[in-house]
Motif scaffolding. Structure first.
Motif, PDB file in Angstrom:
ATOM      1  N   ASN A  24      -6.186 -10.259  -2.953  1.00 16.75           N
ATOM      2  CA  ASN A  24      -5.172 -10.470  -2.296  1.00 16.75           C
ATOM      3  C   ASN A  24      -5.826 -12.301  -2.324  1.00 16.75           C
ATOM      4  N   THR A  48      -7.641 -12.719   3.204  1.00 17.41           N
ATOM      5  CA  THR A  48      -6.647 -12.371   3.934  1.00 17.41           C
ATOM      6  C   THR A  48      -5.816 -14.183   4.192  1.00 17.41           C
ATOM      7  N   SER A  63      -0.576 -12.397   2.494  1.00 15.40           N
ATOM      8  CA  SER A  63      -1.529 -11.292   2.407  1.00 15.40           C
ATOM      9  C   SER A  63      -0.727  -9.851   2.960  1.00 15.40           C
ATOM     10  N   LYS A  64      -1.084  -8.706   1.735  1.00 20.61           N
ATOM     11  CA  LYS A  64      -1.214  -7.789   1.464  1.00 20.61           C
ATOM     12  C   LYS A  64      -1.802  -6.895   2.413  1.00 20.61           C
ATOM     13  N   LYS A  65      -2.059  -5.187   3.147  1.00 19.30           N
ATOM     14  CA  LYS A  65      -3.346  -4.589   3.637  1.00 19.30           C
ATOM     15  C   LYS A  65      -3.525  -4.315   2.405  1.00 19.30           C
ATOM     16  N   ARG A  66      -4.871  -3.841   2.330  1.00 19.65           N
ATOM     17  CA  ARG A  66      -4.893  -3.267   0.532  1.00 19.65           C
ATOM     18  C   ARG A  66      -6.432  -2.583   1.713  1.00 19.65           C
ATOM     19  N   GLU A  67      -6.069  -0.709   0.976  1.00 22.52           N
ATOM     20  CA  GLU A  67      -7.578  -0.199   1.521  1.00 22.52           C
ATOM     21  C   GLU A  67      -8.147  -0.191   0.258  1.00 22.52           C
TER      22      GLU A  67
END
Length: 457
Positions: A174, A344, A359-363
């Motif tokens: 991110n 973030t 930002s994208k949510k990333r696992e």
């Protein structure tokens, strides 16, 4: 076995498209490139505090990067047993233990070392390791002062070693995405970057000098620093707040956000001026031996007029920006601004109150496969170091020593400005201040003979 190793080396070089005839690579450098299937043996030097994180990360890479944590090294032997148990539990391997890092360097099986030692040991430890043929992962800041940091770069290049500085943001997806957004003009021309380190810290107290515990090799702990009597408030962790061994929070947590600020500004050069001021508030000299300021503001100017600001607040405080940032960055451009808090980020256009990009949510990916853990501070930066060792080139590193050194110079020269109480002009090519001998003296230090950083590495 020799034939297999040669086959692996040639296969790796072929896969990478490296033509040996077109490279000025010595036989020693060629032999140092590890095959894709070969185990990399590591040692952690400094196993308390951040050293615990190093241990956990190398253990997490046991399977997906074929890493073996062979040796734990620390000048305080009381930590050998509990830290060895961690390695045994996570890997099933009982590590060797050693208090003298030179003996670690003498071990021909060790391919690389990671340093989580006090700042005053970063440079000399790295140089010794490079001279011994070891690759190095070293914590931030890269060095305790500017001069010795340049010597680290020289050693890495002379001995063709991979040296990664522990600026983990460089490997967080991110954050990389946010930097690309800035560099691609997402908020226009970025003219100012701001970094924040808001960490309220209480007094750690003050005691009389005493005798070192039997478990601590105190002379080795002092290393490059001038001799001072043992004091329990000046060693483990509290070394951060004394000039002989640390650089305050501006040079402790601060380097991470200094690095992101410079990265976002896209500055691959030193600033031309610095001014830093501050003090210790809320803690008195009678109750605490702290020397470094707990409140500090630093301002840097670059040749094109762009600005980098940094603020350290060690007392009670609110956060900053819409994200309530305590440890993070804000970038200001001609078309808007962008906030970064951990992994973030959010970008705002002009006077708009809602972000137009974020930002994208990333696992996080499981550590048991060939992917990298995506959580901030996870194993991705450590894995990148391992991958660069196998690739045999510095371009693979996310934070090569030169990159880490340039970012580390920022808090180091800010502290020189603070200590001299003046605005300073800086000559980036010479890496010296302009017409200020008093400030130049603080670009290096007096070393004890047996622990001196060499002029010629």
């Amino acid at each position: 076995m020799t034939q297999r190793r040669e086959f692996i080396k040639k296969s790796v070089l072929g896969t990478a498209g490296i033509a040996m005839a077109g490279m000025s690579m010595s036989a020693k450098s060629y032999a140092s490139i590890l095959g894709a299937n070969e185990r990399i043996n590591l040692a952690v030097i400094g196993i308390r505090g951040q050293g615990s994180n190093h241990i956990n990360q190398w253990c997490a890479l046991k399977d997906n990067r074929n890493v073996r944590l062979k040796t734990l090294c620390d000048v305080d032997e009381q930590y050998f047993e509990p830290k060895s148990k961690v390695v045994i539990e996570k890997t099933g391997v009982t590590p060797l233990t050693e208090w003298d890092m030179k003996k670690v360097f003498d071990d021909s099986e060790i391919d690389a070392v990671s340093f989580a030692v006090p700042n005053h040991w970063h440079a000399l430890g790295t140089i010794w390791a490079c001279q011994a043929g070891k690759h190095v992962y070293v914590e931030k800041p890269a060095s305790h002062n500017v001069w010795e940091g340049r010597k680290m770069v020289e050693a890495a290049r002379k001995y063709d070693r991979r040296v990664q500085v522990g600026f983990q943001n460089r490997s967080i997806e991110n954050v990389m995405e946010a930097m690309k957004f800035l560099h691609d003009g997402g908020i226009g021309d970025v003219y100012m970057a701001r970094g924040t380190c808001y960490k309220p810290r209480d007094s750690f107290g003050k005691v009389a000098d005493s005798t070192p515990p039997s478990s601590l090799h105190y002379d080795q702990w002092l290393g490059p620093a001038q001799y001072q009597p043992y004091n329990e408030k000046k060693v483990h962790y509290n070394w951060h707040w004394h000039w002989a061994t640390g650089n305050g929070d501006t040079g402790n947590q601060g380097p991470h956000q200094f690095d992101v600020a410079r990265w976002g500004l896209n500055k691959n050069e030193h600033p031309v001026s610095v001014y830093s001021s501050g003090a210790i508030y809320g803690i008195t000299p009678e109750e605490c031996s702290q020397e470094t300021p707990n409140t500090q503001v630093s301002i840097f100017k670059y040749a094109d007029g762009k600005t980098l600001e940094f603020e350290t607040r060690g007392r009670y405080t609110n956060g900053e920006g819409d994200l309530g940032i305590h440890i993070g960055n804000v970038f200001y451009g001609t078309d808007g601004y962008l906030e970064v808090d951990g992994s973030t980020w959010r970008a705002y256009r002009q006077r708009e109150k809602e972000p137009f990009a974020m930002s994208k949510k990333r696992e996080a990916a499981p550590s048991s496969n060939n992917n990298l853990m995506a959580a901030p501070g996870g194993a991705e930066h450590y894995a990148n170091f391992i991958d660069a060792i196998r690739a045999g080139n510095n371009e693979t590193l996310h934070c090569d020593i030169e990159e880490g050194f340039v970012s580390s110079v920022l808090p180091l020269i800010a502290n020189v400005s603070y200590l001299t109480g003046s605005q300073l002009m800086f000559d980036g090519k010479k890496e010296m201040f302009v017409d200020n001998k008093k400030a130049d003296k603080l670009l290096t230090r007096d070393y004890r003979d047996q622990y001196a950083v060499p002029n010629k590495v």
